[in-house]
Motif scaffolding. Structure first.
Motif, mmCIF file in Angstrom:
data_model
loop_
_atom_site.group_PDB
_atom_site.id
_atom_site.type_symbol
_atom_site.label_atom_id
_atom_site.label_comp_id
_atom_site.label_asym_id
_atom_site.label_seq_id
_atom_site.Cartn_x
_atom_site.Cartn_y
_atom_site.Cartn_z
ATOM 1 N N THR A 5 0.843 -1.181 0.000
ATOM 2 C CA THR A 5 0.000 0.000 0.000
ATOM 3 C C THR A 5 0.879 1.231 0.000
ATOM 4 N N ILE A 6 0.567 2.183 -0.845
ATOM 5 C CA ILE A 6 1.293 3.445 -0.861
ATOM 6 C C ILE A 6 0.532 4.430 0.014
ATOM 7 N N PHE A 7 1.224 4.996 0.984
ATOM 8 C CA PHE A 7 0.662 5.950 1.924
ATOM 9 C C PHE A 7 1.262 7.307 1.613
ATOM 10 N N LYS A 8 0.427 8.292 1.287
ATOM 11 C CA LYS A 8 0.892 9.622 0.908
ATOM 12 C C LYS A 8 0.885 10.533 2.134
ATOM 13 N N LEU A 9 2.073 10.966 2.545
ATOM 14 C CA LEU A 9 2.258 11.761 3.747
ATOM 15 C C LEU A 9 2.775 13.141 3.381
ATOM 16 N N GLY A 10 2.091 14.169 3.850
ATOM 17 C CA GLY A 10 2.543 15.547 3.670
ATOM 18 C C GLY A 10 3.005 16.095 5.004
ATOM 19 N N ILE A 11 4.207 16.636 5.046
ATOM 20 C CA ILE A 11 4.743 17.147 6.309
ATOM 21 C C ILE A 11 5.395 18.508 6.096
ATOM 22 N N SER A 12 5.365 19.296 7.160
ATOM 23 C CA SER A 12 6.027 20.590 7.080
ATOM 24 C C SER A 12 7.524 20.360 6.902
ATOM 25 N N SER A 13 8.169 21.283 6.252
ATOM 26 C CA SER A 13 9.603 21.140 5.965
ATOM 27 C C SER A 13 10.424 20.980 7.235
ATOM 28 N N HIS A 14 10.078 21.728 8.280
ATOM 29 C CA HIS A 14 10.815 21.656 9.546
ATOM 30 C C HIS A 14 10.723 20.261 10.147
ATOM 31 N N PHE A 15 9.522 19.692 10.189
ATOM 32 C CA PHE A 15 9.348 18.343 10.736
ATOM 33 C C PHE A 15 10.091 17.332 9.874
ATOM 34 N N GLY A 16 10.018 17.500 8.571
ATOM 35 C CA GLY A 16 10.689 16.579 7.666
ATOM 36 C C GLY A 16 12.195 16.582 7.826
ATOM 37 N N LEU A 17 12.739 17.742 8.116
ATOM 38 C CA LEU A 17 14.182 17.861 8.257
ATOM 39 C C LEU A 17 14.684 17.337 9.598
ATOM 40 N N TYR A 18 13.963 17.651 10.672
ATOM 41 C CA TYR A 18 14.473 17.355 12.010
ATOM 42 C C TYR A 18 13.867 16.120 12.682
ATOM 43 N N ASN A 19 12.641 15.749 12.345
ATOM 44 C CA ASN A 19 11.977 14.648 13.039
ATOM 45 C C ASN A 19 11.808 13.391 12.208
ATOM 46 N N LEU A 20 11.524 13.531 10.943
ATOM 47 C CA LEU A 20 11.222 12.376 10.105
ATOM 48 C C LEU A 20 12.363 11.368 10.003
ATOM 49 N N PRO A 21 13.609 11.791 9.802
ATOM 50 C CA PRO A 21 14.677 10.787 9.653
ATOM 51 C C PRO A 21 14.778 9.822 10.829
ATOM 52 N N PHE A 22 14.515 10.300 12.039
ATOM 53 C CA PHE A 22 14.624 9.448 13.222
ATOM 54 C C PHE A 22 13.474 8.447 13.313
ATOM 55 N N MET A 28 9.823 1.815 8.613
ATOM 56 C CA MET A 28 10.131 0.897 7.512
ATOM 57 C C MET A 28 10.336 -0.534 8.009
ATOM 58 N N VAL A 29 10.883 -0.694 9.200
ATOM 59 C CA VAL A 29 11.078 -2.026 9.778
ATOM 60 C C VAL A 29 9.741 -2.618 10.215
ATOM 61 N N ASN A 30 8.911 -1.809 10.858
ATOM 62 C CA ASN A 30 7.649 -2.300 11.417
ATOM 63 C C ASN A 30 6.509 -2.399 10.407
ATOM 64 N N CYS A 31 6.605 -1.693 9.313
ATOM 65 C CA CYS A 31 5.511 -1.665 8.330
ATOM 66 C C CYS A 31 6.054 -1.910 6.918
ATOM 67 N N PRO A 32 6.613 -3.074 6.652
ATOM 68 C CA PRO A 32 7.257 -3.295 5.347
ATOM 69 C C PRO A 32 6.284 -3.330 4.169
ATOM 70 N N MET A 33 5.003 -3.539 4.411
ATOM 71 C CA MET A 33 4.039 -3.610 3.313
ATOM 72 C C MET A 33 3.473 -2.237 2.940
ATOM 73 N N PHE A 34 3.857 -1.203 3.689
ATOM 74 C CA PHE A 34 3.424 0.150 3.383
ATOM 75 C C PHE A 34 4.609 0.935 2.857
ATOM 76 N N HIS A 35 4.417 1.565 1.722
ATOM 77 C CA HIS A 35 5.453 2.395 1.141
ATOM 78 C C HIS A 35 5.030 3.858 1.280
ATOM 79 N N LEU A 36 5.938 4.682 1.733
ATOM 80 C CA LEU A 36 5.649 6.098 1.927
ATOM 81 C C LEU A 36 5.983 6.911 0.694
ATOM 82 N N ASN A 37 5.093 7.799 0.358
ATOM 83 C CA ASN A 37 5.350 8.844 -0.619
ATOM 84 C C ASN A 37 5.284 10.137 0.184
ATOM 85 N N VAL A 38 6.440 10.742 0.463
ATOM 86 C CA VAL A 38 6.520 11.902 1.348
ATOM 87 C C VAL A 38 6.640 13.178 0.531
#
Length: 84
Positions: A5-22, A28-38
């Motif tokens: 399943t492709i899940f389309k996620l929109g995030i503010s640039s600040h959150f994407g830069l500082y919070n998303l990578p962590f 990705m480990v816990n939800c391998p059947m869902f693919h993110l389109n960020v």
């Protein structure tokens, strides 16, 4: 053939830069059947994409000092699901 399943996620640039990578590695480990389109950008742009049905969920800030909010579009309106 993969079933995912492709899940389309929109995030503010600040959150994407500082919070998303962590959080992305764990997702990705816990939800391998869902693919993110960020998609990243200004919070207002993410809310517009959400209302237009271009993304499934938006993580945005109302202002610089407000907490991040998670929104999901319903047929009637955008609903805030969580503060963090």
């Amino acid at each position: 053939m993969f079933n995912f399943t492709i899940f389309k996620l929109g995030i503010s640039s600040h959150f994407g830069l500082y919070n998303l990578p962590f959080n992305l590695e764990e997702y990705m480990v816990n939800c391998p059947m869902f693919h993110l389109n960020v998609v990243t950008g200004f919070s207002m742009e993410m809310m517009e994409l959400l209302m237009q049905g271009e993304i499934d969920v938006a993580i945005v800030k109302d202002s610089y000092f407000s907490p991040f909010r998670l929104y999901r579009q319903t047929p009637e309106k955008s609903v805030c699901l969580q503060f963090f």
